[in-house]
Enzyme design. Sequence first.
Site: not given
Length: 466
Positions: A41-42, A185, A203, A445
């Site tokens: 699936t992934c 979704g 939902e 930073h």
Amino acid sequence: MATYDLVVIGTGPGGYVCAVRASQLGMKVAVVEKNATLGGTCLNVGCMPSKALLHASEMFEEAAHSFAKMGVSVSTPKLDLPAMMNFKQQGIDGNVKGVEFLMKKNKIDVLKGTGKILGTGKVEVSADGKSQVVETKNIVIATGSDIARLKGIEIDEKRIVSSTGALSLEKVPQRMLVIGAGVIGLELGSVWRRLGSEVMVVEFLDRILPGMDGEIAKQFQRMLEKQGFAFKLGSKVTGVDASGKTLLAKIEPAAGGAAETIEADVVLVCIGRVPFTDGLGLKEAGVALDNRGRVQIDAHFSTNVKGVYAIGDVVAGPMLAHKAEDEGVAVAEILAGQSGHVNYDVIPGVVYTTPEVSSVGKTEEELKQAGQAYTVGKFPFTANGRSKVNQTTDGFVKILADAKTDRVLGVHIVGREAGEMIHEAVVLMEFGGSAEDLARSCHAHPTRSEAVKEAALAVGKRAIHM
Ligand code: FAD
Ligand code: NAI
């Protein structure tokens, strides 16, 4: 008859990673895959194609709305959807080929066909009406999951789609109705909204992203609304009339009450996923399932049948690729006599929208429910220098630490690149670190990650830039 030390059924992130690790540990390994391509699936219809479309659609929206303010003048970008789909496909192909390469490199046999367990040590592989039986010392079930369906709403993958259809729409729908404000979704709703759809999300619960920290989810919902998302919370879709040119969805309050009808051109059903065990022969082989149809395993991934193990979406736990991968590694190490394990308390979750949402460990709601005394440190990106110069200041970092020991119990971030930033929290928590440890670690930073350090400082009420 071919004999192996390990046969893995399924080549998703759980299965192929398990096979690679087992081969590294000296086992003779085969994988069985029923699909034409490896990766599950992934790689084929999940993580990777969705991320390709999220990236491309984000670039489209940035070009349209953000370039000008930075002094980059471009003409109004035009969408070439077939080209965008081609970009997505190239990404899929590249990753699938990568898995094929890994199988070859690690001398793993790839058996194309549907795998069926005939009992301890025997797997039947069938394809095109032919079958063969292979013998193996151990079997790992890594057959993943499938979409959950809604009674009475027929998915045709053209107008009423699951995530699979939503990854391949041929044109941008004018109105998209999304059923379920979960990860799919919000990710795929974002893709199509950026490309021009009006997106409404229905939902069942009174909040989006159940399971994520409530405060983060609330702020995130506001950000999505600013982008144009419409939400109908506490509501359910009870049917979709697909007989006309426009889809007519019937929506009712979750608690019951008067129904209303909403028009849409595409309806995306994404209400969760269910374990996939069809055709595996589990019943005949006597492999026990739990009350939600997941393969039941013990703490060492072992089923009730000797030599048969299971990992990934087909077992309990979050349905995430990295959880499946880590389980794959752990079970391979256990089979090799090592002590592989997965720390389920420290599995990150990321929603790859703009901004991203990421999370690891306990939410504030979970700590409250457990009666755990905690301290909170928060830091907004509005006070982070790098975010200010880039004008991407939406969101904040939230750190939850044990009130007594200062040990970090949960970290939740909503903001750009939140999915990358979460990993310093993952490593910290894996080592049982405290907010003070994080606060005293030097951060480069200017980076957005400085907001994580500042949130850790805020646990001790001494953030510098706020
Ligand atoms: P799968 O990847 O489902 O693979 C199972 C494989 O087994 C399949 O290839 C299947 O064909 C094969 N198989 C099944 N039965 C048999 C059989 N009997 N014989 C032979 N082969 C068989 N997770 C994330 O962590 N991050 C994300 O960004 C993310 N995005 C997603 C987006 C979408 C749209 C979807 C749907 C899912 C997403 N997921 C994401 C979830 C992720 O895809 C799954 O958690 C992950 O794929 C589970 O891996 P797995 O190895 O358990 O199973
Ligand atoms: P989900 O479980 O994330 O969300 C489903 C949502 O639908 C929930 O909010 C639920 O309350 C709601 N719902 C359930 N029934 C409903 C109904 N009848 N009407 C209205 N709402 C209803 O499931 P989703 O989004 O389908 O994703 C499936 C799985 O895939 C998830 O478990 C997730 O882990 C994985 N995934 C992970 C991604 C990531 O890590 N970025 C991306 C996409 C999927």
